[in-house]
Design a protein around this motif. Structure first.
Motif, PDB file in Angstrom:
ATOM      1  N   ARG A  15       0.839  -1.208   0.000  1.00 36.38           N
ATOM      2  CA  ARG A  15       0.000   0.000   0.000  1.00 36.38           C
ATOM      3  C   ARG A  15       0.875   1.260   0.000  1.00 36.38           C
ATOM      4  O   ARG A  15       0.576   2.227  -0.691  1.00 36.38           O
ATOM      5  CB  ARG A  15      -0.924  -0.010   1.210  1.00 36.38           C
ATOM      6  N   TYR A  16       1.949   1.240   0.779  1.00 28.24           N
ATOM      7  CA  TYR A  16       2.859   2.385   0.846  1.00 28.24           C
ATOM      8  C   TYR A  16       3.508   2.666  -0.508  1.00 28.24           C
ATOM      9  O   TYR A  16       3.840   3.804  -0.830  1.00 28.24           O
ATOM     10  CB  TYR A  16       3.935   2.127   1.898  1.00 28.24           C
ATOM     11  N   ALA A  17       3.658   1.597  -1.317  1.00 27.75           N
ATOM     12  CA  ALA A  17       4.215   1.746  -2.669  1.00 27.75           C
ATOM     13  C   ALA A  17       3.171   2.252  -3.662  1.00 27.75           C
ATOM     14  O   ALA A  17       3.362   2.157  -4.867  1.00 27.75           O
ATOM     15  CB  ALA A  17       4.798   0.416  -3.141  1.00 27.75           C
ATOM     16  N   GLN A  18       2.049   2.768  -3.146  1.00 30.22           N
ATOM     17  CA  GLN A  18       1.024   3.468  -3.922  1.00 30.22           C
ATOM     18  C   GLN A  18       0.254   2.557  -4.876  1.00 30.22           C
ATOM     19  O   GLN A  18      -0.078   2.940  -5.997  1.00 30.22           O
ATOM     20  CB  GLN A  18       1.633   4.636  -4.693  1.00 30.22           C
ATOM     21  N   LEU A  19      -0.060   1.357  -4.390  1.00 27.94           N
ATOM     22  CA  LEU A  19      -0.839   0.438  -5.208  1.00 27.94           C
ATOM     23  C   LEU A  19      -2.162   1.055  -5.639  1.00 27.94           C
ATOM     24  O   LEU A  19      -2.510   1.032  -6.825  1.00 27.94           O
ATOM     25  CB  LEU A  19      -1.103  -0.854  -4.423  1.00 27.94           C
ATOM     26  N   GLU A  20      -2.916   1.589  -4.699  1.00 26.65           N
ATOM     27  CA  GLU A  20      -4.245   2.099  -5.017  1.00 26.65           C
ATOM     28  C   GLU A  20      -4.180   3.235  -6.027  1.00 26.65           C
ATOM     29  O   GLU A  20      -4.960   3.272  -6.995  1.00 26.65           O
ATOM     30  CB  GLU A  20      -4.952   2.576  -3.747  1.00 26.65           C
ATOM     31  N   GLU A  21      -3.246   4.141  -5.835  1.00 22.08           N
ATOM     32  CA  GLU A  21      -3.125   5.279  -6.754  1.00 22.08           C
ATOM     33  C   GLU A  21      -2.791   4.818  -8.172  1.00 22.08           C
ATOM     34  O   GLU A  21      -3.342   5.331  -9.156  1.00 22.08           O
ATOM     35  CB  GLU A  21      -2.054   6.251  -6.251  1.00 22.08           C
ATOM     36  N   HIS A  22      -1.886   3.843  -8.276  1.00 24.58           N
ATOM     37  CA  HIS A  22      -1.510   3.346  -9.604  1.00 24.58           C
ATOM     38  C   HIS A  22      -2.689   2.652 -10.297  1.00 24.58           C
ATOM     39  O   HIS A  22      -2.889   2.825 -11.509  1.00 24.58           O
ATOM     40  CB  HIS A  22      -0.335   2.374  -9.486  1.00 24.58           C
ATOM     41  N   LEU A  23      -3.471   1.885  -9.561  1.00 22.34           N
ATOM     42  CA  LEU A  23      -4.599   1.190 -10.177  1.00 22.34           C
ATOM     43  C   LEU A  23      -5.717   2.154 -10.548  1.00 22.34           C
ATOM     44  O   LEU A  23      -6.388   1.976 -11.572  1.00 22.34           O
ATOM     45  CB  LEU A  23      -5.116   0.097  -9.238  1.00 22.34           C
ATOM     46  N   GLN A  24      -5.909   3.173  -9.746  1.00 18.95           N
ATOM     47  CA  GLN A  24      -6.893   4.199 -10.105  1.00 18.95           C
ATOM     48  C   GLN A  24      -6.486   4.907 -11.389  1.00 18.95           C
ATOM     49  O   GLN A  24      -7.342   5.227 -12.228  1.00 18.95           O
ATOM     50  CB  GLN A  24      -7.031   5.195  -8.962  1.00 18.95           C
ATOM     51  N   ALA A  25      -5.190   5.122 -11.561  1.00 18.59           N
ATOM     52  CA  ALA A  25      -4.708   5.763 -12.785  1.00 18.59           C
ATOM     53  C   ALA A  25      -4.963   4.902 -14.015  1.00 18.59           C
ATOM     54  O   ALA A  25      -5.066   5.424 -15.137  1.00 18.59           O
ATOM     55  CB  ALA A  25      -3.209   6.064 -12.664  1.00 18.59           C
ATOM     56  N   LEU A  26      -5.097   3.585 -13.812  1.00 19.33           N
ATOM     57  CA  LEU A  26      -5.406   2.682 -14.918  1.00 19.33           C
ATOM     58  C   LEU A  26      -6.904   2.602 -15.210  1.00 19.33           C
ATOM     59  O   LEU A  26      -7.312   1.933 -16.155  1.00 19.33           O
ATOM     60  CB  LEU A  26      -4.877   1.273 -14.603  1.00 19.33           C
ATOM     61  N   GLY A  27      -7.704   3.257 -14.382  1.00 18.65           N
ATOM     62  CA  GLY A  27      -9.141   3.271 -14.611  1.00 18.65           C
ATOM     63  C   GLY A  27      -9.949   2.372 -13.698  1.00 18.65           C
ATOM     64  O   GLY A  27     -11.156   2.199 -13.897  1.00 18.65           O
ATOM     65  N   TYR A  28      -9.306   1.789 -12.672  1.00 19.84           N
ATOM     66  CA  TYR A  28     -10.013   0.894 -11.768  1.00 19.84           C
ATOM     67  C   TYR A  28     -10.642   1.666 -10.612  1.00 19.84           C
ATOM     68  O   TYR A  28     -10.106   2.663 -10.138  1.00 19.84           O
ATOM     69  CB  TYR A  28      -9.057  -0.161 -11.206  1.00 19.84           C
ATOM     70  N   SER A  29     -11.771   1.155 -10.171  1.00 24.65           N
ATOM     71  CA  SER A  29     -12.429   1.654  -8.967  1.00 24.65           C
ATOM     72  C   SER A  29     -12.015   0.739  -7.817  1.00 24.65           C
ATOM     73  O   SER A  29     -12.323  -0.454  -7.827  1.00 24.65           O
ATOM     74  CB  SER A  29     -13.948   1.637  -9.136  1.00 24.65           C
ATOM     75  N   ILE A  30     -11.313   1.292  -6.835  1.00 24.40           N
ATOM     76  CA  ILE A  30     -10.691   0.493  -5.781  1.00 24.40           C
ATOM     77  C   ILE A  30     -11.479   0.596  -4.484  1.00 24.40           C
ATOM     78  O   ILE A  30     -11.867   1.684  -4.064  1.00 24.40           O
ATOM     79  CB  ILE A  30      -9.238   0.946  -5.531  1.00 24.40           C
ATOM     80  N   GLU A  31     -11.682  -0.543  -3.862  1.00 26.70           N
ATOM     81  CA  GLU A  31     -12.241  -0.589  -2.517  1.00 26.70           C
ATOM     82  C   GLU A  31     -11.276  -1.391  -1.643  1.00 26.70           C
ATOM     83  O   GLU A  31     -11.078  -2.583  -1.869  1.00 26.70           O
ATOM     84  CB  GLU A  31     -13.622  -1.242  -2.524  1.00 26.70           C
TER      85      GLU A  31
END
Length: 303
Positions: free
Chosen positions: A33-49
């Motif tokens: 998470r600290y390696a910015q997983l959520e931010e990177h996936l959001q940039a790909l167009g994913y909706s993250i929960e």
């Protein structure tokens, strides 16, 4: 996989280290998470929960029954909870992305997937076979047993996770990157007829050819494909922060190519990345590599 197929991703952290020899993998989900997983996936167009973490307790004693399996009670409890959460997220038409923790969590992840996809194909990236049982294990560490459990072999407590005795089909299970097997594992793999691409085959034929065969095998006649990626599948040069490093593993590019080919095939319905040991890592390098691999698996391309 890409957002046009399923843009809903659920992140599930399992900071469990009781199945392994070394402390440190319990911080793996936080490191990813600290390696910015959520931010990177959001940039790909994913909706993250982000579902948060399934928090394990720390028992005072390794053995709480007559088996030689360490921390059986707590590992069973955590995997039972993980199974339920994974099954729930799939029922919500979401893609479960599980972050470990040691590889014993695959028992719960795959059990949860099997609640919905009984004809499941599995790609297992690992330096090890993880197909020991209590009788063959030299250590009693359950992170070396999840494959055996999912083929219906092992302790009754572990086999009962999920409440349904649905097992995997050995013909739809492929191991990639293997280079360290115990004697009992070699016998069982041959007995079950599981396809194992060791580093010898990868060196000889190349990752592209291996993945073409593996993708065809696990996707033919299945209703989903699960990717279980132990970071020790990679060479310690590229992923130093793992509990049981083995020299001569997958390179950074071989690992990415495998994920890119899976993304292009659009067959992956669930995934987990495990065994990131922050105590042994260098500046969170292994967690950053894991995030990069997840990005490739979920469709990121250079151009």
């Amino acid at each position: 996989m890409n957002p046009s197929l399923n843009r809903l991703v659920s992140i599930i952290g399992v900071p469990l280290d009781l199945g392994a020899n070394h402390r440190g993998v319990d911080i793996g989900p936080s490191a990813v998470r600290y390696a910015q997983l959520e931010e990177h996936l959001q940039a790909l167009g994913y909706s993250i929960e982000d579902k948060g973490d399934i928090l394990p307790n720390k028992p005072n004693c390794s053995y709480l029954d007559e088996s030689n399996l360490k921390y059986l009670d707590e590992i069973t409890r955590v995997n039972t909870e993980l199974c339920a959460i994974v099954a729930e997220e799939i029922s919500r038409n979401r893609f479960p992305l599980v972050l470990g923790g040691d590889h014993s969590i695959a028992i719960g992840t795959i059990s949860g997937v099997l609640q919905h996809k009984q004809r499941l194909g599995v790609l297992w990236f690992d330096a090890h076979g993880d197909i020991n049982t209590a009788e063959t294990s030299p250590s009693g560490n359950i992170h070396g047993m999840p494959v055996a459990v999912r083929f219906g072999l092992g302790h009754e407590r572990l086999l009962g996770i999920g409440g349904r005795r649905v097992t995997l089909n050995p013909q739809k299970f492929v191991m990639i990157g293997v280079r360290d097997l115990d004697p009992g594992e070699k016998k069982l793999l041959k007995k079950l007829g599981i396809t194992v691409y060791t580093m010898h085959e990868i060196d000889l034929f190349g990752m592209a050819a291996i993945m073409e065969k593996a993708i065809r095998q696990v996707s033919d006649g299945t209703d989903g494909v699960h990717v279980s990626f132990d970071m020790d599948a990679m060479d310690p040069l590229h992923a130093p922060g793992v509990g049981t490093p083995v020299l001569g593993g997958l390179t950074y590019r071989e690992s990415h190519l495998a994920m890119e080919l899976l993304a292009a095939a659009n067959i992956v319905t669930s995934a987990e990345f495990v065994e990131i040991n922050t105590v042994l890592d260098h500046r969170n390098q292994t967690a950053k590599v894991a995030v990069a691999l997840i990005r490739s698996l979920l469709g990121e391309r250079t151009l």
